[in-house]
Scaffold this motif. Structure first.
Motif, PDB file in Angstrom:
ATOM      1  N   ARG A 100       0.652  -1.373  -0.090  1.00  0.00           N
ATOM      2  CA  ARG A 100       0.128  -0.005   0.058  1.00  0.00           C
ATOM      3  C   ARG A 100       0.835   1.173   0.116  1.00  0.00           C
ATOM      4  N   GLY A 101       2.058   1.391  -0.929  1.00  0.00           N
ATOM      5  CA  GLY A 101       2.729   2.284  -0.780  1.00  0.00           C
ATOM      6  C   GLY A 101       3.725   2.670   0.293  1.00  0.00           C
ATOM      7  N   VAL A 102       3.650   1.564   1.227  1.00  0.00           N
ATOM      8  CA  VAL A 102       4.547   1.794   2.196  1.00  0.00           C
ATOM      9  C   VAL A 102       5.844   0.904   2.172  1.00  0.00           C
ATOM     10  N   ILE A 103       7.170   1.243   2.207  1.00  0.00           N
ATOM     11  CA  ILE A 103       8.219   0.638   2.186  1.00  0.00           C
ATOM     12  C   ILE A 103       8.628  -0.061   3.598  1.00  0.00           C
ATOM     13  N   MET A 104       8.708  -1.428   3.872  1.00  0.00           N
ATOM     14  CA  MET A 104       9.259  -1.790   5.028  1.00  0.00           C
ATOM     15  C   MET A 104       9.835  -3.006   5.059  1.00  0.00           C
ATOM     16  N   PRO A 105      10.755  -3.162   6.121  1.00  0.00           N
ATOM     17  CA  PRO A 105      11.470  -4.563   6.084  1.00  0.00           C
ATOM     18  C   PRO A 105      10.596  -5.915   6.392  1.00  0.00           C
ATOM     19  N   ILE A 106      11.051  -6.726   5.935  1.00  0.00           N
ATOM     20  CA  ILE A 106      10.527  -8.174   6.095  1.00  0.00           C
ATOM     21  C   ILE A 106      11.237  -8.849   6.987  1.00  0.00           C
ATOM     22  N   VAL A 107      10.806  -9.362   8.169  1.00  0.00           N
ATOM     23  CA  VAL A 107      11.514 -10.275   8.882  1.00  0.00           C
ATOM     24  C   VAL A 107      11.019 -11.824   8.895  1.00  0.00           C
ATOM     25  N   ASP A 108      11.873 -12.773   8.683  1.00  0.00           N
ATOM     26  CA  ASP A 108      11.169 -14.187   8.405  1.00  0.00           C
ATOM     27  C   ASP A 108      11.464 -14.851   9.966  1.00  0.00           C
ATOM     28  N   MET A 109      10.573 -14.736  10.565  1.00  0.00           N
ATOM     29  CA  MET A 109      10.380 -15.444  11.812  1.00  0.00           C
ATOM     30  C   MET A 109      10.578 -16.737  11.941  1.00  0.00           C
ATOM     31  N   ARG A 110      10.423 -17.380  10.676  1.00  0.00           N
ATOM     32  CA  ARG A 110      10.419 -18.969  10.602  1.00  0.00           C
ATOM     33  C   ARG A 110      11.959 -19.241  10.779  1.00  0.00           C
ATOM     34  N   ILE A 111      12.760 -18.412  10.363  1.00  0.00           N
ATOM     35  CA  ILE A 111      14.301 -18.473  10.228  1.00  0.00           C
ATOM     36  C   ILE A 111      14.626 -18.365  11.836  1.00  0.00           C
ATOM     37  N   ALA A 112      14.119 -17.046  12.417  1.00  0.00           N
ATOM     38  CA  ALA A 112      14.638 -16.752  13.957  1.00  0.00           C
ATOM     39  C   ALA A 112      14.218 -17.963  14.723  1.00  0.00           C
ATOM     40  N   PHE A 113      13.014 -18.654  14.506  1.00  0.00           N
ATOM     41  CA  PHE A 113      12.703 -19.699  15.407  1.00  0.00           C
ATOM     42  C   PHE A 113      12.781 -20.876  15.254  1.00  0.00           C
TER      43      PHE A 113
END
Length: 164
Positions: free
Chosen positions: A65-78
């Motif tokens: 929706r026009g917002v640039i954001m980081p994506i964190v892959d929690m599957r890797i963190a957990f």
């Protein structure tokens, strides 16, 4: 003459207990819950326009929706890195106190109401600030997390990094 419902509610302060809504998601076979007021939207991973991909846990940067954001892959963190994204892989777009970001999870299951009385402390986990407790809902045990604390990024000063 006061109504009967008013009398009983004021006579027993525990009679009216407000339940908050929690979004339930799966990671590594466990059910987690976070405060639903922190959720901006839910998207399938494949529906996000990703234009950068780097790192292990930070899966890249996306536009929603026009917002640039980081994506964190929690599957890797957990847990171990999943071999492929399956169709059930979801992204929870979070509106945190400091930013908007996406969190990749195995899947979102539902939204449940929980009262404070339904969330019990986790024995031995008091040092882990982002763990609120274990919630009981519909016979399921949910690990309730404070998503702002979990996703907060510790800033490391240049001098401190060099000293370490």
């Amino acid at each position: 003459m006061p109504s009967l419902t008013t009398q009983s509610a004021s006579a027993d302060p525990t009679a009216v207990v407000a339940a908050s809504q929690y979004l339930v998601f799966r990671l590594g076979g466990l059910d987690y819950a976070l405060d639903f007021t922190k959720v901006q939207e839910l998207r399938p991973l494949k529906a996000l326009e990703r234009f950068s991909s780097e790192g292990e846990i930070v899966a890249g940067v996306a536009v929603s929706r026009g917002v640039i954001m980081p994506i964190v892959d929690m599957r890797i963190a957990f847990g171990p890195r999943p071999p492929e994204h399956d169709p059930l892989t979801d992204v929870i777009i979070l509106k945190l106190s400091s930013c908007v970001m996406g969190m990749v999870v195995d899947g979102v299951t539902d939204i449940v109401p929980l009262t404070l009385g339904q969330i019990k402390p986790i024995p031995g986990a008091s040092a882990v600030e982002y763990l609120v407790g274990i919630g009981e809902a519909d016979g399921r045990r949910l690990i309730v997390v404070d998503i702002d604390k979990l996703m907060s990024i510790q800033k490391v000063q240049v001098g401190a990094r060099q000293a370490a």
